[in-house]
Design a protein around this motif. Structure first.
Motif, PDB file in Angstrom:
ATOM      1  N   GLY A 285      47.630  35.352  -3.451  1.00 20.90           N
ATOM      2  CA  GLY A 285      48.542  36.078  -2.800  1.00 20.90           C
ATOM      3  C   GLY A 285      47.564  37.129  -2.223  1.00 20.90           C
ATOM      4  O   GLY A 285      46.688  37.491  -1.674  1.00 20.90           O
ATOM      5  N   GLU A 286      48.552  38.369  -1.965  1.00 14.66           N
ATOM      6  CA  GLU A 286      47.865  39.649  -1.376  1.00 14.66           C
ATOM      7  C   GLU A 286      46.775  40.440  -2.446  1.00 14.66           C
ATOM      8  O   GLU A 286      45.598  40.662  -1.516  1.00 14.66           O
TER       9      GLU A 286
ATOM     10  N   SER B  35      48.491  27.455  -6.956  1.00 17.34           N
ATOM     11  CA  SER B  35      49.130  28.354  -6.635  1.00 17.34           C
ATOM     12  C   SER B  35      49.227  29.141  -7.002  1.00 17.34           C
ATOM     13  O   SER B  35      48.720  30.230  -7.528  1.00 17.34           O
TER      14      SER B  35
ATOM     15  N   GLU C  64      45.975  39.903   5.596  1.00 14.61           N
ATOM     16  CA  GLU C  64      46.504  39.075   6.192  1.00 14.61           C
ATOM     17  C   GLU C  64      46.642  38.002   6.572  1.00 14.61           C
ATOM     18  O   GLU C  64      46.523  36.264   6.599  1.00 14.61           O
TER      19      GLU C  64
ATOM     20  N   ARG D  98      46.337  26.297  -0.661  1.00 12.97           N
ATOM     21  CA  ARG D  98      47.429  25.459  -1.361  1.00 12.97           C
ATOM     22  C   ARG D  98      47.837  24.982  -1.026  1.00 12.97           C
ATOM     23  O   ARG D  98      48.413  23.795  -1.299  1.00 12.97           O
ATOM     24  N   ALA D  99      48.958  24.572   0.213  1.00 14.84           N
ATOM     25  CA  ALA D  99      49.724  23.534   0.878  1.00 14.84           C
ATOM     26  C   ALA D  99      48.855  22.406   0.977  1.00 14.84           C
ATOM     27  O   ALA D  99      49.420  21.535   0.673  1.00 14.84           O
TER      28      ALA D  99
ATOM     29  N   ALA E 102      44.896  36.119   3.895  1.00 13.21           N
ATOM     30  CA  ALA E 102      46.035  35.723   3.165  1.00 13.21           C
ATOM     31  C   ALA E 102      46.856  34.257   3.344  1.00 13.21           C
ATOM     32  O   ALA E 102      47.110  33.340   2.365  1.00 13.21           O
ATOM     33  N   ASP E 103      46.780  34.364   4.624  1.00 12.64           N
ATOM     34  CA  ASP E 103      47.557  33.334   4.976  1.00 12.64           C
ATOM     35  C   ASP E 103      46.381  31.623   5.507  1.00 12.64           C
ATOM     36  O   ASP E 103      46.698  30.871   4.860  1.00 12.64           O
ATOM     37  N   ARG E 104      45.187  32.060   5.440  1.00 13.72           N
ATOM     38  CA  ARG E 104      44.011  30.560   4.289  1.00 13.72           C
ATOM     39  C   ARG E 104      44.240  30.473   3.252  1.00 13.72           C
ATOM     40  O   ARG E 104      44.486  28.867   2.633  1.00 13.72           O
ATOM     41  N   LEU E 105      44.664  31.490   2.480  1.00 14.50           N
ATOM     42  CA  LEU E 105      45.330  31.194   0.876  1.00 14.50           C
ATOM     43  C   LEU E 105      46.160  30.563   0.834  1.00 14.50           C
ATOM     44  O   LEU E 105      46.085  29.360   0.339  1.00 14.50           O
ATOM     45  N   SER E 106      47.587  30.115   1.725  1.00 20.02           N
ATOM     46  CA  SER E 106      49.031  29.767   1.598  1.00 20.02           C
ATOM     47  C   SER E 106      48.457  28.317   2.585  1.00 20.02           C
ATOM     48  O   SER E 106      48.911  27.286   1.251  1.00 20.02           O
ATOM     49  N   GLN E 107      47.925  27.549   3.165  1.00 23.72           N
ATOM     50  CA  GLN E 107      47.537  27.024   3.471  1.00 23.72           C
ATOM     51  C   GLN E 107      46.498  26.238   2.843  1.00 23.72           C
ATOM     52  O   GLN E 107      46.548  25.317   2.220  1.00 23.72           O
TER      53      GLN E 107
END
Lengths: 203, 203
Positions: free
Chosen positions: B157-158, B154, B137, B147-148, B140-145
């Motif tokens: 994810g998991e 994009s 998790e 992307r942001a 995954a949060d770091r990957l979202s960051q």
């Protein structure tokens, strides 16, 4: 607690003998997978296999010996599953995708493999290490071939092989062993992992 | 054989109590790391910690309880090691590189972590699964960051989080636990893994 002896497995001379040995290995996979090494018993393995208790010793010297033989057998089965999934595929990245998809399907059908290989770390550390070293060497060979075929960059070696193996093992753990409703299927997972391998996470 | 009880760890009220609990956890890491769960004993843990046997129960209810607390403690230590290694780094790929390098150094200094976390699969399956789910998790949060921040594509994810975690765990297994003379150092391994992450194996 670790397995110290290093006797070679007994090789049956007849087809019937080979079939009985196969039955014992399949029964051992169920027994060790369900009960773990310490709770498992030879009598329960022979019962599962439908083989007389006394016959066990024609094929294996001990519970340790059949466990060690089973780890080798499972390593072979993983190799075969990947090779069958690769089939006639020759494009290096497509080979990796097919190998992972084949492994995910194999692990979903043989969930006991994780417990058995993982327990080998404690019961038979040499087999545990050999299992992963052998797979890593196979992956490193494929990366060399990928480079030779002009499909992969140079400089790929042992680090990348262990990284790729770790990816595959943990994708199997999450999506084959700890599968959840709504998960992507094996083809989708292999596709996502292959995109990561092909071009990384960069934009 | 698995740990069934789910009592909460006891929280010491004084600094001295916290120091004693810390000593017991550090001693338990050595004891479980060297002897494994089944051979480990509370009396040996208190002896290693220099704490009276009777005091153990002020802090933990049982051998199961201190093992479970140790898995949680090691999860936290891995998180802290990665966070410290990341430091003030903010570029998403540099963050992953630093996190892996920090983990490799941590694992080399705390080799017992693999044996303890891996034994949790058998002794305390819920903690084992929780350990990896929590790390996935976080990744995954770091990957979202990433992307942001516009540094990663994009659709990550998991699947990619578990793939990346598996890479890191297996690089630690090979290069921290099974280290050999002549291996690349932690910075070189993290650099190679980071190149894989940044651009894959493609030409």
């Amino acid at each position: 607690m670790s397995i110290e002896t290093a006797e070679k497995p007994k090789i049956p001379r007849t087809d019937r003998g080979r079939r009985t040995q196969r039955k014992l290995l399949d029964a051992a996979a169920k027994e060790f997978g369900e009960r773990g090494f310490h709770e498992a018993s030879i009598s329960s393995i022979t019962r599962r296999a439908g083989v007389a208790l006394g016959s066990f010793y024609t094929y294996f010297d001990s519970k340790d010996a059949i466990f060690r033989a089973l780890v080798v057998d499972m390593s072979e089965a993983v190799k075969t599953a990947a090779r069958d999934a690769i089939g006639t595929e020759t494009a290096p990245l497509a080979v990796e995708r097919a190998a992972l998809e084949g492994f995910l399907r194999f692990a979903a059908e043989h969930k006991e493999i994780y417990r058995i290989i993982d327990e080998a770390e404690f019961v038979d550390p040499a087999s545990y290490r050999n299992h992963y070293e052998t797979i890593a060497e196979r992956i490193a060979d494929r990366l060399s071939q990928g480079r030779a075929a002009g499909a992969m960059r140079s400089g790929l070696g042992e680090v990348e092989a262990w990284a790729l193996m770790g990816m595959n093992v943990f994708l199997g753990l999450r999506y084959a062993i700890w599968a959840r409703d709504g998960d992507p299927d094996a083809a989708e997972i292999a596709s996502a992992a292959n995109a990561l391998l092909a071009r990384g996470v960069g934009k």
